[in-house]
Design a protein around this motif. Structure first.
Motif, mmCIF file in Angstrom:
data_model
loop_
_atom_site.group_PDB
_atom_site.id
_atom_site.type_symbol
_atom_site.label_atom_id
_atom_site.label_comp_id
_atom_site.label_asym_id
_atom_site.label_seq_id
_atom_site.Cartn_x
_atom_site.Cartn_y
_atom_site.Cartn_z
ATOM 1 N N SER A 108 31.191 -43.208 -1.741
ATOM 2 C CA SER A 108 30.071 -43.542 -0.871
ATOM 3 C C SER A 108 30.427 -44.782 -0.062
ATOM 4 O O SER A 108 31.297 -45.561 -0.439
ATOM 5 C CB SER A 108 28.800 -43.807 -1.698
ATOM 6 N N LYS A 124 32.623 -42.337 7.933
ATOM 7 C CA LYS A 124 33.016 -41.074 7.302
ATOM 8 C C LYS A 124 33.650 -40.165 8.351
ATOM 9 O O LYS A 124 33.071 -39.947 9.410
ATOM 10 C CB LYS A 124 31.794 -40.378 6.693
ATOM 11 N N SER A 154 33.042 -35.232 5.533
ATOM 12 C CA SER A 154 31.926 -35.343 4.591
ATOM 13 C C SER A 154 31.774 -34.069 3.779
ATOM 14 O O SER A 154 32.211 -32.989 4.187
ATOM 15 C CB SER A 154 30.621 -35.623 5.340
ATOM 16 N N SER A 168 31.341 -38.926 0.865
ATOM 17 C CA SER A 168 32.436 -38.938 1.830
ATOM 18 C C SER A 168 33.715 -38.512 1.119
ATOM 19 O O SER A 168 34.022 -39.008 0.032
ATOM 20 C CB SER A 168 32.607 -40.320 2.453
ATOM 21 N N SER A 171 37.350 -41.364 4.531
ATOM 22 C CA SER A 171 36.714 -42.376 5.379
ATOM 23 C C SER A 171 37.776 -43.235 6.038
ATOM 24 O O SER A 171 38.921 -43.316 5.570
ATOM 25 C CB SER A 171 35.771 -43.265 4.564
#
Length: 428
Positions: A190, A200, A203, A229, A232
């Motif tokens: 996250s 992100k 996802s 995610s 990222s």
């Protein structure tokens, strides 16, 4: 978050300051890359990804992450321009490298690719947290999706994800649209939604969740849906770039060459999108795309060419700057219609959108406000995927001198009349 100590390389001299890029203007891309591995077998099992970097001119130095001779710098000079960290299980780096020195490496403007997996060590998790990413705390957790998994004869827990939820950004993923889903098997993470530094790029679907696939859920999972995610990126305030993936396998030759079919779909893709996705993403991370530089920042009075040491209130002036983008091989004019300049003292007195000749030149003109003091020309340009431009030039503004005022001011006619009438009164 990363504690950036050298923010945009501020250069201060009297009445002049300009902040631009943390990289060479001749060639901004990183060329010397240190690749840290858990095992040298990764060099062959992930050869396609490494070959793509070498083909683009990068010099890769492969080392074990616990090599006792490992070092990032010597005599105060960094030996590498970027690090690829493909060692998810490492508990302690060798030599003089540790988590702090690796973060200082990023703080100094260098780039990092970090890949984790279900066996990610506390060291890898610590580095990720400092970069603004939180992996699931459960060491046995994996991303599970019962509706958007890939069809597989051997994978029955639905942890082999087929994701096509990409970020909509050509500067990050390239102009050629990725048509095929990306295969992912690993841990989710996250990001802080209030952070403007972490983005992100891949996802999970709304139906995904993070949990241990081999045990029943005793409580609701902490990571669910699109908040998870898979991959990222981070662009720090000093324009250093970081890629964080919850899977090392996604870079492997096996996944790069694999076909994919999403559950519930009759379409079978002969090749998944992993190679295109990560090759294009690595171009962004290593500044082969989205890297801007500003040159020839100028200002002068209208009708003149020399830059003055100060302006007078109500002077008409011109401001211009040239902005270019690195294309991977050369500098090309950057064309946009949303770049603005502020004439600033405590707050903006003038805010103008710069016009462009579509050849890299941005310009405008305006009248100096009727306020004297020390002003700044400021350009703060921050757009998703592009290196931030922060330009400033300081200039004093003076009032009219006593001999520069008009001899007779029309607005003062009542006072002139009163003065003459009083003079006439005394004469009488």
């Amino acid at each position: 978050m990363i504690k950036i100590s050298l923010c945009l390389f501020l250069v201060s001299v009297p009445f002049f300051a300009i902040i631009c890029s943390a990289f060479s203007e001749d060639r901004p891309t990183d060329r010397r890359v240190l690749v840290l591995l858990d095992d040298f077998a990764i060099k062959s099992s992930h050869s396609i990804f490494f070959k793509s970097l070498e083909t683009r001119g990068f010099d890769l130095d492969f080392k074990l992450a616990d090599d006792p001779k490992l070092a990032l710098q010597r005599y105060g000079q960094y030996l590498y321009d970027a690090v690829v960290l493909f060692a998810p299980t490492i508990d302690r780096f060798g030599g003089s490298v540790d988590a702090a020195s690796l973060l200082e490496f990023v703080d100094s403007g260098h780039d990092l690719i970090l890949a984790a997996d279900t066996s990610a060590s506390d060291l890898i998790r610590e580095i990720a947290v400092e970069c603004g990413v939180d992996f699931d705390e459960d060491p046995a957790a994996m991303v599970i999706d019962h509706t958007n998994h890939a069809v597989s004869e051997t994978e029955g827990h639905h942890t082999l994800i087929a994701s096509d939820d990409f970020i909509n950004s050509e500067v990050i993923l390239g102009s050629r649209k990725i048509e095929d889903p990306v295969l992912f098997k690993g841990i989710g993470h996250s990001i802080n939604p209030s952070s403007s530094l972490v983005t992100k790029v891949l996802s999970a679907s709304p139906a995904a969740y993070s949990a241990n696939p081999k045990s029943k859920l005793s409580s609701p999972p902490t990571l669910i849906g699109s908040a998870i995610s898979l991959v990222s990126v981070v662009q720090a305030r000093n324009n250093a770039r970081i890629l964080i993936s919850g899977s090392l396998t996604v870079f492997s030759d096996r996944f790069f060459r694999s076909g994919v079919q999403k559950a519930g779909s009759t379409t079978k893709h002969e090749k998944c999108g992993n190679e295109q996705f990560f090759v294009e993403l690595s171009k962004w991370v290593f500044h082969e795309r989205g890297h801007l530089k500003a040159v020839n920042v100028r200002h002068n009075k209208v009708g003149e060419t020399d830059e003055p040491s100060m302006y007078r209130i109500k002077d008409d002036l011109e401001y211009s700057v040239e902005v270019y983008e690195w294309s991977g091989s050369s500098w090309e004019p950057y064309v946009a219609g949303d770049m603005q300049v502020q004439f600033y003292m405590m707050s903006p007195y003038v805010l103008k959108t710069l016009s462009s000749n579509e050849k890299g030149l941005y310009y405008t003109s305006f009248k100096v406000p009727d306020v004297y003091g020390v002003f700044q020309f400021k350009v703060e340009y921050q757009r998703l995927g592009y290196t931030a431009l922060s330009l400033s030039k300081q200039i004093p503004v003076r009032p009219f001198r006593h001999n520069e005022y008009e001899r007779f001011i029309p607005a003062a006619l009542p006072y002139y009349g009163a003065s003459f009438s009083m003079h006439s009164f005394y004469v009488l």
